[in-house]
Design an enzyme around this catalytic site. Sequence first.
Site: not given
Ligand code: 5RP
Length: 261
Positions: A90, A104, A111
């Site tokens: 994501g 986030g 990642e």
């Molecule tokens: C985690 C990330 C996620 O991919 C990003 O925060 C998106 O999260 P979501 O799919 O819950 O909206 O970078 O570190």
Amino acid sequence: MPADLNPIDKAKFVAAKRAVDFVEDGMKLGLGTGSTAAWMVRCLAERVREEGLRVTSVATSSRTAQLATSLGLTVRSLDEVRWLDLTIDGADEFDPDLNLIKGGGAALLQEKIVATASDQMIVIADAAKEVSRLGAFPLPVEVIPFGWQTTKALIEETLVAMDVMTREATLRMSGESPLVTDESNYIVDLHLGRIGNPRQLALVLNQIPGVVENGLFIDICDIVVIGAPDGRVSVRDINTGKVIDEQIHFAPTDNIFADLD
Ligand code: 5RP
């Protein structure tokens, strides 16, 4: 489509389902982190169960590793697998060049390592993640705990010379304590409003001692799959410039919903 899923989850689900169509037998896969990536893990596990697909996966967080293992997927370390065919993850924001803000969910370090070790990265998202310029979402920066206040001050000083709208930096908390990442680091979130030059900012931040990595993913993502609550998906490929719009059909009784509370 299950009536009890909210519109955002429906959008995330269809993006995830479409992205999993890119997976081929024998592939080595990077599994992202977050709520959209969790849908992808469920969709992947369903294909593995139903089609007997053989895939080896590397997770980008302990959370994702736990979910993938619980659904019967084989999870290995990146050091065992070394190089991956495809990572699906994501994002918090993506721009027209498919540059991203990620982190986030505090997993940006793994990642970025996993996505960079992949031939291809596909981002899955709902339309709310699309922006003309990055920066409304606070940019996460992973820092080591030693001297973190000094590192934060150096980041703030560095931001003065950067083309950004606002310059507030905050330590991410988990209740009363600093949030600790899987790699035992802290996250400083940069509230920038708008980032004029994401490439420059990404490079400059990583020069600061104490900064481990930042959440700007520049030239890493190849394809974005954007889902809508009504089942429409748009697949955009930055390398070919192609945009394909499709409709995803699935039954409300799909097995992937079985593990949801
Ligand atoms: C985690 C990330 C996620 O991919 C990003 O925060 C998106 O999260 P979501 O799919 O819950 O909206 O970078 O570190």
